[in-house]
Design a protein around this motif. Structure first.
Motif, PDB file in Angstrom:
ATOM      1  N   SER A 116       0.813  -1.219   0.000  1.00  8.59           N
ATOM      2  CA  SER A 116       0.000   0.000   0.000  1.00  8.59           C
ATOM      3  C   SER A 116       0.843   1.264   0.000  1.00  8.59           C
ATOM      4  O   SER A 116       0.297   2.358  -0.202  1.00  8.59           O
ATOM      5  CB  SER A 116      -0.933   0.005   1.215  1.00  8.59           C
ATOM      6  N   THR A 117       2.155   1.152   0.232  1.00  9.10           N
ATOM      7  CA  THR A 117       2.999   2.351   0.158  1.00  9.10           C
ATOM      8  C   THR A 117       3.309   2.724  -1.282  1.00  9.10           C
ATOM      9  O   THR A 117       3.797   3.820  -1.543  1.00  9.10           O
ATOM     10  CB  THR A 117       4.314   2.129   0.917  1.00  9.10           C
ATOM     11  N   LYS A 125       2.438   3.967  -4.997  1.00 12.20           N
ATOM     12  CA  LYS A 125       1.475   4.937  -5.521  1.00 12.20           C
ATOM     13  C   LYS A 125       1.076   4.555  -6.946  1.00 12.20           C
ATOM     14  O   LYS A 125       1.888   4.018  -7.711  1.00 12.20           O
ATOM     15  CB  LYS A 125       2.085   6.339  -5.503  1.00 12.20           C
ATOM     16  N   ARG A 174      -2.739   7.919  -5.873  1.00 12.23           N
ATOM     17  CA  ARG A 174      -3.446   7.133  -4.868  1.00 12.23           C
ATOM     18  C   ARG A 174      -2.594   5.978  -4.367  1.00 12.23           C
ATOM     19  O   ARG A 174      -1.737   5.462  -5.087  1.00 12.23           O
ATOM     20  CB  ARG A 174      -4.742   6.580  -5.473  1.00 12.23           C
ATOM     21  N   GLU A 175      -2.861   5.548  -3.142  1.00 13.03           N
ATOM     22  CA  GLU A 175      -2.198   4.353  -2.624  1.00 13.03           C
ATOM     23  C   GLU A 175      -2.710   3.133  -3.378  1.00 13.03           C
ATOM     24  O   GLU A 175      -3.892   3.030  -3.705  1.00 13.03           O
ATOM     25  CB  GLU A 175      -2.470   4.193  -1.133  1.00 13.03           C
TER      26      GLU A 175
END
Length: 396
Positions: A52-53, A55, A99-100
């Protein structure tokens, strides 16, 4: 999955990925959920995972809703390069507006319960350049065949009315030459005035891989169409609709853009570049191809010589034909379809005799076996081509 070794020096680095998911079943892709899995291992064993880090944004430069190239194949490209985020592959790029990434799960989660390592070597890349300019000149819009259902770049290019003129290196037209065309390669300047311009380039033989054009003087919104074929028509032009394939890509350039890259692999010998007038001349500085094929060993390549040079040429042409049909699997041709048909058995035997390789044949057989038919009348029969998510009546 593929495994690569990256030789990185000390300092900051960025991993930038552009992903293409076909999105519908065809002869080269099955129905699936798109996903990206990346695992990097540093020299000390540390792990960097796609999570999730990371982008992400959609790629708005590429038009997504297009008709297919042909009935059961993939898609051509229409790209508005003005919409590509400037510097997105640089370490210093500001991605705070991105966005993640959505985390689907760890490796092995559905719908990918089994991760299989690549069992053949990665494709080898050879850099090729266009060998000569066949002809060039100007064009006007033509009348599109009313039977065409989709007005694609290939349809428009095939309908255009072309006039040959001699291209000098300043881009100004001269009277047509008496011979069959210019010799040599770019640079040439196209559409410097009020007339649309084109040039046809010859790579000297059939090639397969990823096209790269080097350009100069690009203006924002300038349109460039690129068409492909294996032969020239009776007028000496490329016809990207000679077969029923829509065999052309389209780009809208950004200001000062220096390169045009076609991410999908293309197979062709002749290349036609059309430049729309009205924004100033565009210099085509170079046309090159990253030819990507299955790596064959020179030490294992067969040889043949005899007293008849025609037979020698036939043998060398056979070697080239076989090699161009050796990709991640055996394919029926490098241009029109690039599909793993069961007829690859003929090419596979040629590959063994020509290059001493059986690994690609083995892989192709497994891919076909994993795509058995589900039709009750022929349940378990091998489909005519793979990978295939539906049940064609052609079985083997």
């Amino acid at each position: 999955f593929d495994t690569w070794t990256a030789g990185l020096g000390p300092g900051d680095h960025v991993v930038a990925v552009i992903v293409h998911h076909i999105g519908q079943p065809c002869a080269t892709a099955m129905r699936s959920r798109p996903g990206l899995f990346v695992e990097m291992t540093g020299p000390a064993g540390e792990k960097i995972l796609s999570d999730s880090t990371w982008k992400t944004i959609p790629a708005p430069a590429y038009r997504q809703h297009l008709p297919v190239m042909m009935s059961h194949f993939g898609f051509y490209e229409v790209c508005d390069c003005r919409l590509i985020p400037a510097g997105w592959t640089d370490v210093s790029f500001d991605d705070r507006g991105w966005r993640e990434a959505e985390v689907i799960g760890p490796a092995g989660v559905e719908p990918w319960p089994r991760m299989i390592p690549r069992d053949i070597p990665p494709l080898a890349t050879t850099r090729l350049r266009a060998e000569r300019i066949v002809c060039g000149g100007t064009y006007k819009p033509g009348v599109v065949d009313p039977r065409e259902e989709d007005i694609t770049p290939a349809v428009e290019m095939a309908a255009r009315v072309r006039t040959k003129t001699r291209l000098d290196r300043r881009g100004s037209p001269e009277p047509p030459p008496s011979d069959t065309g210019d010799s040599g390669c770019p640079p040439v300047v196209l559409a410097p005035g009020e007339d649309n311009g084109f040039v046809i380039l010859d790579f000297g033989r059939e090639v397969t891989g990823h096209l790269r054009l080097s350009i100069d003087g690009a203006k924002a919104g300038q349109r460039i169409d690129v068409g492909y074929d294996e032969i020239l028509d009776e007028n000496g032009f490329v016809n990207p609709r000679r077969t029923y394939v829509h065999f052309a890509d389209r780009f809208f350039l950004s200001e000062g853009q220096r390169d045009v890259e076609v991410f999908g692999a293309r197979g062709f010998r002749y290349l036609m570049v059309d430049v729309e007038a009205g924004r100033g001349g565009l210099a085509l500085a170079a046309a090159r191809l990253d030819e990507r094929t299955y790596p064959v060993k020179a030490s294992s390549t067969a040889s043949f010589r005899c007293s008849d040079e025609r037979l020698d040429r036939l043998f060398e042409t056979g070697l080239t034909t076989t090699r161009l049909c050796m990709l991640d699997a055996y394919v029926d041709c490098p241009s029109r379809e690039r599909v793993l048909w069961t007829e690859m058995a003929v090419a596979a035997e040629c590959g063994v005799y020509a290059f001493g390789d059986t690994d690609l044949w083995r892989r192709s057989l497994f891919l076909l076996a994993q795509n058995a038919s589900r039709l009750p009348a022929v349940a378990g029969a091998v489909k005519g081509f793979a990978p295939c998510d539906y049940d064609p009546m052609l079985v083997s």
